[in-house]
Design a protein around this motif. Structure first.
Motif, short mmCIF file in Angstrom:
data_model
loop_
_atom_site.label_atom_id
_atom_site.label_comp_id
_atom_site.label_asym_id
_atom_site.label_seq_id
_atom_site.Cartn_x
_atom_site.Cartn_y
_atom_site.Cartn_z
N VAL A 224 0.85 -1.19 0.00
CA VAL A 224 0.00 0.00 0.00
C VAL A 224 0.89 1.24 0.00
O VAL A 224 1.54 1.56 1.00
N VAL A 225 0.93 1.94 -1.13
CA VAL A 225 1.74 3.14 -1.27
C VAL A 225 0.93 4.36 -0.86
O VAL A 225 -0.24 4.50 -1.22
N LEU A 226 1.56 5.24 -0.09
CA LEU A 226 0.91 6.48 0.34
C LEU A 226 1.33 7.61 -0.60
O LEU A 226 2.45 8.11 -0.51
N PRO A 227 0.44 8.00 -1.51
CA PRO A 227 0.82 8.95 -2.56
C PRO A 227 0.92 10.40 -2.07
O PRO A 227 0.19 10.83 -1.18
N LEU A 228 1.84 11.13 -2.71
CA LEU A 228 2.01 12.56 -2.48
C LEU A 228 1.92 13.27 -3.83
O LEU A 228 2.42 12.76 -4.84
N ASP A 229 1.30 14.44 -3.84
CA ASP A 229 1.23 15.18 -5.10
C ASP A 229 2.50 16.01 -5.30
O ASP A 229 3.44 15.94 -4.52
N SER A 230 2.52 16.82 -6.32
CA SER A 230 3.72 17.59 -6.67
C SER A 230 4.07 18.63 -5.60
O SER A 230 5.22 19.07 -5.53
N THR A 231 3.10 18.98 -4.77
CA THR A 231 3.37 19.95 -3.69
C THR A 231 3.80 19.27 -2.40
O THR A 231 4.14 19.93 -1.43
N GLY A 232 3.76 17.93 -2.40
CA GLY A 232 4.13 17.20 -1.19
C GLY A 232 2.95 16.86 -0.30
O GLY A 232 3.12 16.23 0.74
N ALA A 233 1.74 17.26 -0.71
CA ALA A 233 0.54 16.96 0.08
C ALA A 233 0.07 15.54 -0.21
O ALA A 233 0.17 15.05 -1.34
N GLY A 234 -0.46 14.88 0.82
CA GLY A 234 -0.88 13.51 0.68
C GLY A 234 -2.33 13.34 0.26
O GLY A 234 -3.14 14.25 0.41
N THR A 235 -2.64 12.16 -0.27
CA THR A 235 -3.99 11.78 -0.66
C THR A 235 -4.39 10.55 0.14
O THR A 235 -3.62 9.60 0.23
N ALA A 236 -5.58 10.57 0.73
CA ALA A 236 -6.04 9.46 1.57
C ALA A 236 -6.25 8.20 0.73
O ALA A 236 -6.75 8.24 -0.39
N VAL A 237 -5.86 7.06 1.31
CA VAL A 237 -6.01 5.76 0.67
C VAL A 237 -6.99 4.92 1.50
O VAL A 237 -6.86 4.84 2.72
N SER A 238 -7.97 4.31 0.85
CA SER A 238 -8.95 3.47 1.54
C SER A 238 -8.38 2.07 1.77
O SER A 238 -7.86 1.45 0.84
N LEU A 239 -8.48 1.57 3.02
CA LEU A 239 -7.98 0.25 3.36
C LEU A 239 -9.10 -0.78 3.48
O LEU A 239 -8.95 -1.92 3.05
N MET A 240 -10.19 -0.38 4.10
CA MET A 240 -11.35 -1.26 4.29
C MET A 240 -12.62 -0.43 4.18
O MET A 240 -12.64 0.73 4.61
N LYS A 241 -13.67 -1.05 3.64
CA LYS A 241 -14.96 -0.39 3.59
C LYS A 241 -16.06 -1.39 3.89
O LYS A 241 -16.23 -2.38 3.16
N ALA A 242 -16.79 -1.14 4.95
CA ALA A 242 -17.91 -1.99 5.35
C ALA A 242 -19.22 -1.36 4.91
O ALA A 242 -19.49 -0.19 5.21
N GLU A 243 -20.01 -2.12 4.18
CA GLU A 243 -21.34 -1.64 3.79
C GLU A 243 -22.30 -1.81 4.97
O GLU A 243 -21.95 -2.36 6.01
N ALA A 244 -23.53 -1.33 4.80
CA ALA A 244 -24.53 -1.43 5.87
C ALA A 244 -24.70 -2.87 6.32
O ALA A 244 -24.82 -3.78 5.49
N GLY A 245 -24.66 -3.10 7.61
CA GLY A 245 -24.81 -4.44 8.17
C GLY A 245 -23.51 -5.20 8.32
O GLY A 245 -23.50 -6.29 8.88
N GLU A 246 -22.40 -4.65 7.83
CA GLU A 246 -21.10 -5.30 7.91
C GLU A 246 -20.22 -4.62 8.96
O GLU A 246 -20.48 -3.50 9.39
#
Length: 235
Positions: free
Chosen positions: A175-197
């Motif tokens: 899992v790479v944590l990306p940075l843009d050209s200004t050095g600011a980061g972008t959030a990466v999703s690791l897990m997503k639970a739908e309703a009832g999960e």
């Protein structure tokens, strides 16, 4: 004949006694039982609690530690100035930097972790876990240009009666944590639970943390960055 008459009269007399018995008096009172459930919250990296059942390891693997917590510090050790690109591993204790190519021989020295989520909201709306590197490794204005932070995903497990999220980063993913050209980061999703999960406790194991540094880094300094781990039930 007399005997018959006497028996009949006796039966009549007994019947008349039963008919005149008064009805029994009754009285009653009702007690109401009540229990109220309140929102237990949606928590990331909860403190250990002996009353919370642990996650169940479906396939024991020494690479995964579901009872671990997110580390407060990722220490990649002391690296010597190098000419070529190198990838270092985060260590349990501060020491000389260990390269990725030497991972197998240094397993006991590596910093692991786990992203634990406790969903006791009672609403079962689902949730999502994200991670973001806030900025590039730096020592004030001295930037470690081109450095890439990542980690290796382990397996995900839940409590005995829990339901795993339907969207999970696959085991073994870097899992790479990306940075843009200004050095600011972008959030990466690791897990997503739908309703009832994802009800109760869910844990996502992290097998190691890696830092790739480009060659020709002719600098002597101590560089740092920060990561934000969040859980939200926002769709």
């Amino acid at each position: 004949m007399k005997k018959v008459v006497m028996v009949t009269l006796s039966a009549l007399a007994l019947s008349s006694l039963v008919l005149v018995q008064p009805a029994a008096a009754t009285s009653s009172k009702t007690t109401e039982g009540k229990i109220e459930y309140v929102d237990g919250g949606l928590i990331i990296d909860p403190d250990p609690d002996p009353e919370i059942p642990p996650v169940v390891d479906p396939d024991p693997n020494p690479e995964d530690d579901f009872e671990a917590r997110l580390p407060g510090m990722l220490d990649f050790g002391k690296a010597k100035v190098h000419a070529g690109e190198k990838t270092f591993l985060a260590l349990i204790n501060n020491g000389d930097a260990i390269e990725l190519k030497d991972r197998e021989a240094n397993k006991d020295k590596l910093q692991k972790g786990a992203v634990a989520v406790l969903d006791n909201t009672g609403e079962q709306k689902g949730w999502e876990v994200k991670v973001k590197q806030n900025n590039q490794f730096a020592a004030e204005t001295d930037i470690l240009d081109g450095a890439v932070l990542s980690f290796t995903a382990g397996r995900t497990a839940t409590q005995e009666n829990g339901t795993l999220p339907s969207t999970i980063t696959p085991e073994g993913t870097n899992v790479v944590l990306p940075l843009d050209s200004t050095g600011a980061g972008t959030a990466v999703s690791l897990m997503k639970a739908e309703a009832g999960e994802g009800v109760g406790l869910t844990s996502f194991a992290i097998r190691d943390f890696q830092l790739k540094v480009p060659g020709n880094v002719m600098k002597i300094n101590s560089y740092t960055t920060t990561l934000d781990w969040t859980v939200s039930n926002t769709p």
